[in-house]
Design a protein around this motif. Structure first.
Motif, PDB file in Angstrom:
ATOM      1  N   TRP A   1      -1.999  -3.665 -14.980  1.00  0.00           N
ATOM      2  CA  TRP A   1      -2.576  -4.847 -14.318  1.00  0.00           C
ATOM      3  C   TRP A   1      -1.513  -5.761 -13.731  1.00  0.00           C
ATOM      4  N   ARG A   2      -0.281  -5.712 -14.295  1.00  0.00           N
ATOM      5  CA  ARG A   2       0.805  -6.487 -13.670  1.00  0.00           C
ATOM      6  C   ARG A   2       1.069  -5.971 -12.261  1.00  0.00           C
ATOM      7  N   THR A   3       1.058  -4.634 -12.126  1.00  0.00           N
ATOM      8  CA  THR A   3       1.297  -4.059 -10.803  1.00  0.00           C
ATOM      9  C   THR A   3       0.178  -4.448  -9.851  1.00  0.00           C
ATOM     10  N   TYR A   4      -1.084  -4.319 -10.329  1.00  0.00           N
ATOM     11  CA  TYR A   4      -2.224  -4.591  -9.447  1.00  0.00           C
ATOM     12  C   TYR A   4      -2.233  -6.049  -8.998  1.00  0.00           C
ATOM     13  N   GLY A   5      -1.982  -6.961  -9.933  1.00  0.00           N
ATOM     14  CA  GLY A   5      -2.036  -8.373  -9.587  1.00  0.00           C
ATOM     15  C   GLY A   5      -0.701  -8.911  -9.072  1.00  0.00           C
ATOM     16  N   GLY A   6       0.317  -8.057  -9.074  1.00  0.00           N
ATOM     17  CA  GLY A   6       1.654  -8.552  -8.744  1.00  0.00           C
ATOM     18  C   GLY A   6       2.046  -8.363  -7.285  1.00  0.00           C
ATOM     19  N   ARG A   7       3.353  -8.363  -7.067  1.00  0.00           N
ATOM     20  CA  ARG A   7       3.862  -8.250  -5.703  1.00  0.00           C
ATOM     21  C   ARG A   7       4.822  -7.089  -5.597  1.00  0.00           C
ATOM     22  N   LEU A   8       4.954  -6.590  -4.379  1.00  0.00           N
ATOM     23  CA  LEU A   8       5.878  -5.497  -4.113  1.00  0.00           C
ATOM     24  C   LEU A   8       6.586  -5.845  -2.811  1.00  0.00           C
ATOM     25  N   LEU A   9       7.921  -5.916  -2.844  1.00  0.00           N
ATOM     26  CA  LEU A   9       8.704  -6.280  -1.654  1.00  0.00           C
ATOM     27  C   LEU A   9       8.190  -7.575  -1.036  1.00  0.00           C
ATOM     28  N   GLY A  10       7.845  -8.524  -1.887  1.00  0.00           N
ATOM     29  CA  GLY A  10       7.445  -9.832  -1.385  1.00  0.00           C
ATOM     30  C   GLY A  10       6.000  -9.960  -0.959  1.00  0.00           C
ATOM     31  N   LEU A  11       5.267  -8.836  -0.931  1.00  0.00           N
ATOM     32  CA  LEU A  11       3.860  -8.921  -0.524  1.00  0.00           C
ATOM     33  C   LEU A  11       2.965  -8.567  -1.710  1.00  0.00           C
ATOM     34  N   PRO A  12       1.779  -9.187  -1.786  1.00  0.00           N
ATOM     35  CA  PRO A  12       0.875  -8.862  -2.896  1.00  0.00           C
ATOM     36  C   PRO A  12       0.516  -7.379  -2.870  1.00  0.00           C
ATOM     37  N   PHE A  13       0.341  -6.804  -4.063  1.00  0.00           N
ATOM     38  CA  PHE A  13       0.077  -5.369  -4.162  1.00  0.00           C
ATOM     39  C   PHE A  13      -1.247  -4.995  -3.494  1.00  0.00           C
ATOM     40  N   VAL A  14      -2.264  -5.876  -3.614  1.00  0.00           N
ATOM     41  CA  VAL A  14      -3.564  -5.544  -3.003  1.00  0.00           C
ATOM     42  C   VAL A  14      -3.438  -5.350  -1.500  1.00  0.00           C
ATOM     43  N   PHE A  15      -2.430  -6.035  -0.935  1.00  0.00           N
ATOM     44  CA  PHE A  15      -2.205  -5.883   0.504  1.00  0.00           C
ATOM     45  C   PHE A  15      -1.901  -4.420   0.840  1.00  0.00           C
ATOM     46  N   TYR A  16      -1.055  -3.794  -0.004  1.00  0.00           N
ATOM     47  CA  TYR A  16      -0.732  -2.386   0.226  1.00  0.00           C
ATOM     48  C   TYR A  16      -1.967  -1.517   0.033  1.00  0.00           C
ATOM     49  N   ILE A  17      -2.787  -1.895  -0.967  1.00  0.00           N
ATOM     50  CA  ILE A  17      -4.020  -1.131  -1.183  1.00  0.00           C
ATOM     51  C   ILE A  17      -4.884  -1.189   0.071  1.00  0.00           C
ATOM     52  N   LEU A  18      -4.999  -2.403   0.636  1.00  0.00           N
ATOM     53  CA  LEU A  18      -5.827  -2.581   1.828  1.00  0.00           C
ATOM     54  C   LEU A  18      -5.296  -1.736   2.981  1.00  0.00           C
ATOM     55  N   VAL A  19      -3.968  -1.793   3.186  1.00  0.00           N
ATOM     56  CA  VAL A  19      -3.382  -1.009   4.276  1.00  0.00           C
ATOM     57  C   VAL A  19      -3.618   0.482   4.043  1.00  0.00           C
ATOM     58  N   GLY A  20      -3.354   0.916   2.804  1.00  0.00           N
ATOM     59  CA  GLY A  20      -3.576   2.322   2.469  1.00  0.00           C
ATOM     60  C   GLY A  20      -5.025   2.719   2.720  1.00  0.00           C
ATOM     61  N   LEU A  21      -5.940   1.820   2.339  1.00  0.00           N
ATOM     62  CA  LEU A  21      -7.369   2.081   2.501  1.00  0.00           C
ATOM     63  C   LEU A  21      -7.727   2.230   3.972  1.00  0.00           C
ATOM     64  N   VAL A  22      -7.198   1.299   4.790  1.00  0.00           N
ATOM     65  CA  VAL A  22      -7.510   1.346   6.219  1.00  0.00           C
ATOM     66  C   VAL A  22      -7.015   2.655   6.826  1.00  0.00           C
ATOM     67  N   VAL A  23      -5.792   3.069   6.437  1.00  0.00           N
ATOM     68  CA  VAL A  23      -5.264   4.331   6.952  1.00  0.00           C
ATOM     69  C   VAL A  23      -6.169   5.498   6.512  1.00  0.00           C
ATOM     70  N   LEU A  24      -6.534   5.495   5.218  1.00  0.00           N
ATOM     71  CA  LEU A  24      -7.385   6.560   4.680  1.00  0.00           C
ATOM     72  C   LEU A  24      -8.720   6.625   5.424  1.00  0.00           C
ATOM     73  N   LEU A  25      -9.308   5.442   5.670  1.00  0.00           N
ATOM     74  CA  LEU A  25     -10.600   5.401   6.355  1.00  0.00           C
ATOM     75  C   LEU A  25     -10.469   5.889   7.783  1.00  0.00           C
ATOM     76  N   ALA A  26      -9.348   5.500   8.419  1.00  0.00           N
ATOM     77  CA  ALA A  26      -9.133   5.927   9.805  1.00  0.00           C
ATOM     78  C   ALA A  26      -9.032   7.440   9.865  1.00  0.00           C
ATOM     79  N   VAL A  27      -8.284   8.020   8.904  1.00  0.00           N
ATOM     80  CA  VAL A  27      -8.146   9.477   8.876  1.00  0.00           C
ATOM     81  C   VAL A  27      -9.512  10.125   8.629  1.00  0.00           C
ATOM     82  N   LEU A  28     -10.238   9.602   7.621  1.00  0.00           N
ATOM     83  CA  LEU A  28     -11.536  10.183   7.285  1.00  0.00           C
ATOM     84  C   LEU A  28     -12.519  10.111   8.443  1.00  0.00           C
ATOM     85  N   SER A  29     -12.466   8.993   9.183  1.00  0.00           N
ATOM     86  CA  SER A  29     -13.433   8.844  10.275  1.00  0.00           C
ATOM     87  C   SER A  29     -13.149   9.823  11.401  1.00  0.00           C
ATOM     88  N   ARG A  30     -11.934  10.377  11.408  1.00  0.00           N
ATOM     89  CA  ARG A  30     -11.631  11.358  12.443  1.00  0.00           C
ATOM     90  C   ARG A  30     -11.871  12.789  11.980  1.00  0.00           C
TER      91      ARG A  30
END
Lengths: 318, 330
Positions: free
Chosen positions: B167-196
């Motif tokens: 939970w520290r990782t999930y609620g924390g930061r990575l390279l200065g940005l919140p971890f959920v931000f990376y999840i969101l970016v990863g999700l958007v990429v995954l969705l873009a791939v899936l939609s194609r």
């Protein structure tokens, strides 16, 4: 031979056979399960579910993805309203019945208006209404105490009335007869099947489709309200979300009764058997000595197994 | 004359309609922006970087669950067990992580098993609904009871804590940005791939007209099963996020989320009858639900009225979602 087979395939025959089988199994597992007194107790619980399922039944019969997910909320709301109006006094029973029916009809009307005028799919409309009702329950519960059932109402639900059978079971039987009469012998009933099997054809034949659909949702709300009132009588006082469990179980009872979720096919007699079947199953699981987790797993798996007996979709054919 | 008769539907289509047809999630986006603005009016602080990150990490689970639901809705099915899959995966990974010592390796292994568990649940649903041809609503309700039983078996009462590292990782930061931000970016990429992928199109084709899809040679049963597999997968991902957010296991955590996931899909403009929808819409729909509860809170609604106002607001935007979605359909 084929006549015999088609008789055996009828949903109500299947349901009755399963009821007998489950009662027998229950008796084997815990002796006394299929005794008269115990069966009456199960029938009381089944009648509560069965009354909710009556409304669900007509909505589903009306077709166009008809379903009412708000019944659980109406049951809870009605139990609270009834508890407060009668507040433990027999004199308040009639006003309580009136208040509950008005409330049930009102929310059914809202559902019906959204579904017909705005053409919102029933699933979405009634799901949203469930959210509103749950919010309303919180508001009411914060403001006023939950209230008490009148003694006469509790007696009606739990104590024998005629021939040793409690009043609520007689009420359920009466509802069953009325529903069968309405569905098979009245213009209104025939119109339900008409709009359920082919809405456009029904419209062309002069059936007031929109009014019919609004009426069906109002009926559903009113049946849920009656069930809420009886539920109050059963438990003595209402508590938070007492009705929640009825939302999906009422749909399952209808399905076990052989009514197709696609609409236009089925009837209430089967649904009554379906409701009883579901309650017996739950009854067996509570008598068996296993954990809550095991009970749920067995319940879920058995439901799936039983569904195999009913209206499976047709296989794709070219 | 005939030419005029065949073309007016295109002629009459205004700019807005074309825009809606291409980006059907625009109404949902508009609702989200309005709600964000309302949030800002009632409590300027709620638009801070910090609050928005918090909102995202709280509602990431619902976003993923709504996306999970979208793939089955594409094919005209529904999954009332999505929330219970989430609960099951939540307790399974928490218990496994604890049993294996809570190190980084244990966490990753538990997550891998969680994904497999989600897929297995999806497979069960797919087989029951598509192969055995039971009605999706009642059949997935039955499987949801089964999955809940399984979750209760693994963890009878809520409370086992997730390892700190998780939970520290999930609620924390990575390279200065919140971890959920990376999840969101990863999700958007995954969705873009899936939609194609072909699968997204096939699911929509099955939802649009099952018989026609079958007659063009699509393996309808297999496609519907794959839809449920995707649903199970994303429900497992949603479980990871809820575990990161609540930092504990709870066998009933997802029960209330199923209907919200269906609501989010509808809010996003997808048709429950299948054949039409977008995952981005569902993402925005889930955010709408989150933002509504936050607006209701910041408006200073008395606590006992909050659920009611929230329910009413959701009903209204649900209707708006349906009406806008219908307008957008070609």
């Amino acid at each position: 031979m084929s006549r015999v087979m088609s008789f055996l395939r009828q949903p109500i025959v299947v349901a009755l056979a399963l009821i007998v089988l489950l009662l027998y199994l229950g008796e084997l597992m815990s002796p006394g399960f299929a005794s008269g007194a115990q069966i009456l107790r199960l029938l009381i619980v089944a009648s509560l579910l069965g009354i909710v399922a009556a409304g669900q039944n007509v909505v589903i019969l009306g077709g166009r993805e008809g379903i009412d997910l708000s019944v659980g909320g109406v049951v809870s709301l009605s139990a609270i309203i009834a508890g407060n109006v009668m507040n433990g006094a027999d004199i308040g029973i009639l006003p309580a019945i009136a208040a509950c029916l008005v409330a049930g009809a009102f929310f059914g009307l809202l559902n019906g208006l959204g579904i017909t005028l705005l053409r919102i799919p029933p699933l979405v409309m009634t799901l949203g209404m469930l959210g509103v009702l749950q919010g309303l329950l919180v508001v009411i519960r914060m403001g006023i105490p939950s209230g008490q059932a009148a003694p006469a109402l509790s007696r009606f639900v739990t104590q024998p009335l005629f021939f040793g059978v409690p009043g609520i079971i007689w009420l359920w039987v009466a509802i069953g007869i009325l529903m069968a009469f309405m569905l098979n012998r009245t213009v209104f009933g025939h119109r339900i099947y008409a709009i359920g099997s082919n809405e456009h054809a029904a419209y062309m034949a002069g059936v007031p489709v929109r009014l019919m659909r609004i009426a069906l949702f109002m009926i559903s709300g009113m049946f849920a309200a009656i069930a809420g009132l009886c539920l109050l009588g059963y438990s003595g006082s209402s508590f938070a979300n007492v009705g929640e469990q009825y939302t999906l179980t009422s749909i399952i009872a209808v399905v076990f009764g052989g009514t197709s979720l696609a609409g236009g096919k089925g009837g209430y007699t089967g649904t009554m058997a379906g409701a009883f079947l579901l309650v017996i199953l739950q009854g067996i699981l509570t008598t068996v000595n296993i954990d809550e987790s095991g009970r749920q797993m067995v319940f879920g798996a058995t439901l799936l197994l039983l569904m195999m007996f009913y209206g499976r979709g047709r296989a794709m054919r070219a | 004359m005939t030419e005029i008769a065949t073309s007016p539907t295109y002629r009459r289509a205004g700019g807005l309609r074309i825009l809606l047809e291409r980006y059907p999630f625009l109404p949902a986006l508009a609702i989200v922006l309005v709600l964000l603005a309302l949030n800002g009016v009632f409590s300027p602080n709620s638009l801070s970087y910090r609050s928005l990150t918090g909102l995202l990490s709280t509602y990431m689970a619902l976003i993923l669950l709504a996306i999970a639901q979208t793939y089955v809705v594409y094919a005209g099915d529904i999954d009332l067990s999505a929330g219970s899959i989430l609960s099951l995966v939540n307790v399974a990974i928490v218990v496994l992580m604890e049993r294996w010592g809570g190190g980084a390796g244990a966490v990753l292994l538990a997550l891998a098993i969680g994904l497999l568990l989600g897929l297995a649940c999806g497979l069960v649903n797919g087989l029951v609904v598509a192969a055995l041809r039971l009605q999706a609503i009642v059949a997935t309700f039955a499987t949801s009871i089964f999955f809940t039983g399984l979750a209760l078996y693994i963890l009878p009462v809520a409370g086992t804590p997730a390892p700190t590292i998780f939970w520290r990782t999930y609620g924390g930061r990575l390279l200065g940005l919140p971890f959920v931000f990376y999840i969101l970016v990863g999700l958007v990429v995954l969705l873009a791939v899936l939609s194609r992928t072909r699968l997204a199109t096939q699911l929509l084709a099955v939802g649009d007209d099952q018989q026609a899809a079958y007659q063009t040679g699509l393996p309808v049963v297999a496609i519907r099963i794959r839809g449920y597999l995707l649903c199970g997968l994303f429900s497992a991902l949603a479980a990871f996020c809820i575990t990161g957010d609540t930092a504990s296991g709870d066998p009933l955590v997802g029960g209330k989320m199923t209907l919200f996931s269906v609501a989010a899909v509808v809010l996003g403009g997808s048709a429950l009858s299948g054949g039409w929808g977008t995952v981005v819409g569902s993402l925005l729909g889930a955010l709408t639900i989150g933002l509504i509860s936050s607006v209701v809170f910041f408006m200073g609604t008395p606590s006992e009225w909050q659920n009611f106002v929230q329910g009413l607001a959701i009903l209204v935007v649900l209707m708006a979602g349906v009406l806008a979605g219908r307008r957008a359909r070609p």
